[in-house]
Design a protein around this motif. Structure first.
Motif, short mmCIF file in Angstrom:
data_model
loop_
_atom_site.label_atom_id
_atom_site.label_comp_id
_atom_site.label_asym_id
_atom_site.label_seq_id
_atom_site.Cartn_x
_atom_site.Cartn_y
_atom_site.Cartn_z
N SER A 121 0.85 -1.28 -0.07
CA SER A 121 0.10 0.11 -0.01
C SER A 121 0.73 1.16 -0.04
CB SER A 121 -0.86 -0.04 1.15
OG SER A 121 -1.65 1.25 1.45
N ARG A 122 1.93 1.25 0.70
CA ARG A 122 2.73 2.55 0.92
C ARG A 122 4.12 2.43 0.06
NH1 ARG A 122 -1.39 3.88 3.14
NH2 ARG A 122 -1.69 4.85 5.21
N MET A 123 4.50 1.38 -0.34
CA MET A 123 5.82 1.48 -1.04
C MET A 123 5.74 0.91 -2.42
SD MET A 123 8.03 -0.29 2.09
CE MET A 123 7.93 0.30 3.86
N ARG A 124 6.67 1.63 -3.35
CA ARG A 124 6.39 1.36 -4.57
C ARG A 124 7.89 0.52 -5.01
NH1 ARG A 124 2.17 1.43 -3.49
NH2 ARG A 124 0.45 2.73 -4.46
N PHE A 125 7.91 -0.68 -4.56
CA PHE A 125 9.11 -1.29 -5.07
C PHE A 125 8.78 -2.25 -6.57
CE2 PHE A 125 6.44 -3.82 -2.20
CZ PHE A 125 6.13 -4.99 -2.78
N PRO A 126 9.96 -2.60 -7.02
CA PRO A 126 9.63 -3.25 -8.53
C PRO A 126 8.70 -4.42 -8.60
CG PRO A 126 12.11 -2.60 -7.89
CD PRO A 126 11.28 -2.52 -6.68
N ALA A 127 7.82 -4.51 -9.32
CA ALA A 127 6.94 -5.59 -9.34
C ALA A 127 5.85 -5.77 -8.35
CB ALA A 127 7.70 -6.92 -9.84
N TYR A 128 5.79 -4.63 -7.60
CA TYR A 128 4.79 -4.95 -6.44
C TYR A 128 3.46 -5.32 -6.79
CZ TYR A 128 2.46 -0.18 -7.40
OH TYR A 128 1.72 0.78 -7.87
N ARG A 129 2.91 -4.77 -8.05
CA ARG A 129 1.83 -5.27 -8.51
C ARG A 129 1.55 -6.73 -8.90
NH1 ARG A 129 -1.91 -1.14 -9.51
NH2 ARG A 129 -1.14 1.09 -9.67
N GLY A 184 -6.24 -3.02 0.98
CA GLY A 184 -7.26 -2.14 0.49
C GLY A 184 -7.56 -1.40 1.77
N TYR A 185 -7.60 -1.88 3.06
CA TYR A 185 -7.93 -1.10 4.18
C TYR A 185 -6.87 0.01 4.42
CZ TYR A 185 -9.99 0.15 8.78
OH TYR A 185 -10.67 0.93 9.74
N PHE A 186 -5.66 -0.14 4.24
CA PHE A 186 -4.36 0.44 4.46
C PHE A 186 -4.63 1.58 3.34
CE2 PHE A 186 -1.98 -2.89 6.50
CZ PHE A 186 -2.26 -2.69 7.51
N ASP A 187 -5.04 1.51 2.13
CA ASP A 187 -5.21 2.53 1.21
C ASP A 187 -6.29 3.38 1.67
OD1 ASP A 187 -3.56 1.38 -0.64
OD2 ASP A 187 -4.69 0.35 -1.63
N THR A 188 -7.14 3.28 2.55
CA THR A 188 -8.15 4.10 3.21
C THR A 188 -7.52 5.16 4.21
OG1 THR A 188 -9.13 2.78 4.77
CG2 THR A 188 -9.91 2.40 2.56
N ILE A 189 -6.27 4.71 4.79
CA ILE A 189 -5.73 5.52 5.69
C ILE A 189 -4.97 6.58 5.16
CG2 ILE A 189 -4.20 5.53 7.66
CD1 ILE A 189 -5.09 2.67 8.32
N PRO A 190 -5.15 8.03 5.26
CA PRO A 190 -4.49 8.97 4.88
C PRO A 190 -3.00 8.83 4.74
CG PRO A 190 -6.18 9.91 5.78
CD PRO A 190 -6.09 8.44 6.29
N LEU A 294 -15.24 -4.86 6.74
CA LEU A 294 -15.53 -5.72 5.54
C LEU A 294 -15.87 -4.41 4.58
CD1 LEU A 294 -17.67 -8.46 6.90
CD2 LEU A 294 -15.75 -8.81 5.56
N THR A 295 -16.36 -3.37 4.93
CA THR A 295 -16.99 -2.37 3.86
C THR A 295 -15.81 -1.41 3.56
OG1 THR A 295 -17.94 -1.14 5.84
CG2 THR A 295 -19.13 -2.70 4.83
N ALA A 296 -14.89 -0.94 4.59
CA ALA A 296 -14.02 0.22 4.54
C ALA A 296 -13.05 0.03 3.57
CB ALA A 296 -13.46 0.67 5.90
N GLY A 297 -12.65 -1.32 3.20
CA GLY A 297 -11.44 -1.66 2.35
C GLY A 297 -11.77 -1.60 0.94
N GLY A 298 -13.06 -1.25 0.56
CA GLY A 298 -13.44 -1.24 -0.87
C GLY A 298 -13.86 0.18 -1.27
N THR A 299 -13.39 1.02 -0.40
CA THR A 299 -13.74 2.48 -0.74
C THR A 299 -12.74 3.36 -1.55
OG1 THR A 299 -13.00 3.26 1.56
CG2 THR A 299 -15.32 2.76 1.38
N LYS A 300 -11.47 2.55 -1.63
CA LYS A 300 -10.40 3.24 -2.29
C LYS A 300 -9.33 2.19 -2.58
CE LYS A 300 -6.76 6.78 -1.59
NZ LYS A 300 -6.01 7.88 -0.50
N GLY A 301 -8.73 2.41 -3.57
CA GLY A 301 -7.56 1.65 -4.42
C GLY A 301 -8.15 0.36 -5.11
#
Length: 301
Positions: A121-129, A184-190, A294-301
């Motif tokens: 969620s926070r780091m962009r290392f090679p091939a993270y997707r 998905g849940y960490f994506d909702t935390i600023p 269950l619901t918060a993780g689907g609001t972003k990302g």
């Protein structure tokens, strides 16, 4: 002029009063819709509760064939099945094994999944997707395909018939799903919270442990519940990797009431009711955070 003005303002003030004339129709529709929705919810609740009530009812029948004639149970209800299971089987050994394996899977699995989800969620290392997609692909293989290679790996590590070996096997199932859920849940935390932690001199791990995890309790509760249920009710892996009957989990111990030519269904029903008690208790502990997680993780990302 003044008279006209007064009449006009009177008309304006009277118009809202005419509104309730259409109100009863809207009110009736609201009542009908409310009754219909409540009726549907009640019917759905009864459908969901019926199998549980039926299982409890069958567990009160003293004979193994009472399920064929359930009407006869009313006149001879008894708790003897529960007494037999608790006193004449290894139920408490099965319960101990189930709790060790389930809680071990929950702690290890959620720890790995939380760190994985936060890193992606926070780091962009090679091939993270691609890494996250690899985790998802591991969920596509059926149990029968994984059984042989896992047995070989555990055998080489001398982890056959050990709690740790079974915990690691269950983590291989729970961690990929929980990592996706927590990502998905960490994506909702600023992200500003991470930056504030860095400004205050916290390390990346300190920011994760002291700032992010407390905010992610609902997501962690869902991941913990999924991991616990995955380990608590699983049969195939436990049957294969546990050889000592004293180490059997509850789900495997339940099979001891089934022989080649017969099944003691009254004892199976009583044991199933007893098995549901720890799960219900664990659900009660985390239920406050389940809906939010269950619901918060689907609001972003």
């Amino acid at each position: 002029m003044s008279t006209t003005t007064v009449e006009t303002s009177a008309d304006v003030t009277e118009r809202p009063a005419a509104g309730p004339a259409g109100g009863p129709g809207r009110g009736k529709r609201g009542v009908v819709a409310s009754l219909a929705s409540h009726g549907v919810l009640i019917a759905a609740s009864l459908i969901a509760l019926f199998p549980i009530a039926w299982l409890v009812f069958l567990s009160l029948g003293p004979d193994k064939d009472d399920y064929l004639h359930p009407g006869r149970i009313w006149s001879k209800m008894t708790l003897d099945n529960y007494s037999f299971v608790l006193q004449n089987t290894n139920f408490f050994d099965w319960l101990k094994s189930s709790l060790i394996v389930s809680l071990g899977t929950t702690v290890i699995g959620v720890t790995i999944a939380a760190t994985t989800g936060y890193a992606v969620s926070r780091m962009r290392f090679p091939a993270y997707r691609k890494f996250m997609w690899v985790l998802l692909v591991t969920q596509m293989f059926p149990v029968a395909v994984l059984m042989v290679p896992m047995y070989q790996i555990l055998s080489d590590l001398q982890l056959i018939d050990t709690y740790l070996g079974l915990i690691l096997v269950y983590c291989s199932t729970a961690v990929p799903y929980c990592a996706w859920l927590l990502k998905g849940y960490f994506d909702t935390i600023p992200f500003e919270i991470d930056e504030a932690g860095r400004v205050d001199g916290l390390s990346p791990f300190g920011t994760f442990a002291r700032l992010i995890l407390p905010l992610a309790k609902p997501g962690l509760a869902v991941a913990a519940f999924y991991s616990f249920i995955t380990a608590f009710g699983e049969v195939a892996f436990a049957t294969t990797f546990l050889l000592d009957d004293e180490k059997y989990t509850l789900a495997v111990g339940l099979q001891s009431f089934v022989s080649e030519h017969d099944a003691q269904r009254n004892l199976m029903a009583a044991t199933a009711v007893l098995i549901a008690i720890p799960v219900s208790a664990f659900f009660y502990l985390v239920q406050k955070n389940l809906v939010t997680g269950l619901t918060a993780g689907g609001t972003k990302g």
